[in-house]
Scaffold this motif. Structure first.
Motif, short mmCIF file in Angstrom:
data_model
loop_
_atom_site.label_atom_id
_atom_site.label_comp_id
_atom_site.label_asym_id
_atom_site.label_seq_id
_atom_site.Cartn_x
_atom_site.Cartn_y
_atom_site.Cartn_z
N LEU A 245 0.77 -1.24 -0.07
CA LEU A 245 0.04 0.00 0.12
C LEU A 245 0.89 1.41 0.07
O LEU A 245 1.86 1.18 0.62
CB LEU A 245 -0.73 -0.06 1.32
N LEU A 246 0.43 2.32 -0.85
CA LEU A 246 1.12 3.52 -0.76
C LEU A 246 0.07 4.56 0.06
O LEU A 246 -0.98 4.79 -0.46
CB LEU A 246 1.34 4.05 -2.21
N ALA A 295 -3.73 -6.62 2.42
CA ALA A 295 -3.80 -5.16 1.68
C ALA A 295 -4.90 -4.54 1.55
O ALA A 295 -5.45 -3.44 1.90
CB ALA A 295 -2.47 -4.94 0.76
N ALA A 296 -5.84 -5.29 0.99
CA ALA A 296 -7.00 -4.70 0.12
C ALA A 296 -8.02 -4.39 1.64
O ALA A 296 -8.72 -3.72 1.61
CB ALA A 296 -7.86 -5.76 -0.76
N GLU A 303 -8.87 3.89 4.51
CA GLU A 303 -9.04 4.83 3.60
C GLU A 303 -9.75 6.18 4.19
O GLU A 303 -10.75 5.78 4.60
CB GLU A 303 -9.56 4.39 2.25
N GLY A 304 -9.10 7.27 4.31
CA GLY A 304 -9.65 8.46 4.90
C GLY A 304 -9.86 8.70 6.30
O GLY A 304 -10.73 9.45 6.72
N HIS A 305 -9.43 7.70 6.91
CA HIS A 305 -9.53 7.70 8.48
C HIS A 305 -8.14 8.37 9.11
O HIS A 305 -7.18 8.47 8.30
CB HIS A 305 -9.67 6.19 9.12
N CYS A 306 -8.27 8.64 10.46
CA CYS A 306 -7.40 9.32 10.90
C CYS A 306 -6.65 8.35 12.10
O CYS A 306 -6.89 7.61 12.27
CB CYS A 306 -7.94 10.54 11.88
#
Length: 318
Positions: A245-246, A295-296, A303-306
């Protein structure tokens, strides 16, 4: 005798399946000779570093017509035969076989030269190659490249025994269908030994990896430009799935370290490696899992979380 007559005389010699090559680079290797000659037929033997200046060699084809084909091609071509940018002169040898020398690719070593037939660069990712060859032991390094022979990879193991096990099991076999894009048909592995013993990997990228050195710098250009974007029916770019993952980390209010990222991403599975770097003033990280599915799962969940409460350190991933 004029120069033109001498030039012509080379090609009126009695044909032999053994060719004599002159003006080679210093310490020319078997791999380089095979690379030059392979388009014309099967190479069964070579003898490198011949002559007082060690800049000559002999190459033996399996069939006489293959040697004739190579000599005829370069006799009429406007582009000379070259190795490392040096013009190589080719003529028939007086000998009809090379004796007391092993065939190139048959001298056991810890580095394999793998030609992946039936694919183009980008069809088989370096992560797929790593997955296939890791089944036989720890892979130290991988370097992929495109040559006349096709899409190739150098794969370095700890020792020759591990390399031999991988070669014996995979030579002539296909990469599992589920690991390949839909448009790829037959995909066969042709494997020989390389003369290399330790690959010189300078950057982690989609073309080269050093799995023994997680601190090696990342070549951003190679990672960003390695694959052509795939566009779906809706016109949006489809990102190819990978076990790496990047992650781009935005709104950096607190420090984000390797330990912090390891804590966050290991909640979804074993994290093998993490590399943090700066790109265009933004902090990014590569996170490697053993398999694509893990990874998925991590990507979908994070994704998009803090990372921290209060909206600090937002993560966006590719």
């Amino acid at each position: 005798m004029s120069t033109s007559t001498q030039h012509q005389f080379r090609y009126t010699q009695t044909p032999s399946k053994v060719l004599h090559l002159r003006n080679l680079p210093w310490e020319c290797t078997d791999d380089e000779l095979v690379e030059l000659c392979r388009p014309f037929g099967k190479i069964v033997n070579t003898k490198c570093n011949v002559g007082a200046n060690r800049n000559q060699a002999f190459v033996e084809f399996a069939d006489l017509n293959q040697a004739i084909s190579m000599v005829s091609y370069y006799a009429s071509s406007s582009e000379p035969a070259q190795v490392r940018g040096k013009t190589v002169y080719i003529q028939y040898s007086n000998r009809h076989e090379i004796v007391n020398n092993k065939s190139p690719g048959d001298v056991p070593g810890n580095v394999l030269l793998v030609t992946i037939e039936g694919v183009e660069a980008g069809d088989v990712s370096i992560d797929v190659i790593h997955l296939v060859f890791s089944a036989f032991g720890f892979v130290h390094k991988i370097a992929t490249f495109e040559k006349t022979a096709g899409f190739q990879a150098l794969i370095q193991y700890t020792d020759a025994d591990t390399a031999a096990a991988a070669r014996n099991a995979l030579d002539g076999r296909s990469i599992p269908r589920y690991l390949l894009p839909e448009h790829v048909g037959a995909c066969h592995l042709r494997i020989s030994y390389s003369a290399h013993r330790d690959l010189n990997i300078k950057f982690q990228s989609n073309r080269s990896r050093d799995y023994t050195n997680p601190m090696l710098p990342v070549n951003h250009t190679a990672i960003d430009g390695a694959l052509q974007p795939v566009v779906g029916p809706d016109g949006k770019k489809i990102e190819p799935e990978s076990n790496v993952l990047l992650a781009s980390i935005e709104n950096m209010q607190y420090a984000v370290t390797v330990d912090v990222l390891h804590t966050v991403f290991s909640a979804f599975g074993t994290v093998q490696k993490i590399a943090i770097f700066e790109k265009n003033g933004q902090t990014q990280a590569l996170i490697q899992y053993p398999v694509v599915t893990t990874a998925a799962t991590a990507k979908e969940a994070l994704e998009g979380h803090c990372i921290y409460d209060g909206g600090y350190c937002l993560q966006r991933q590719k």
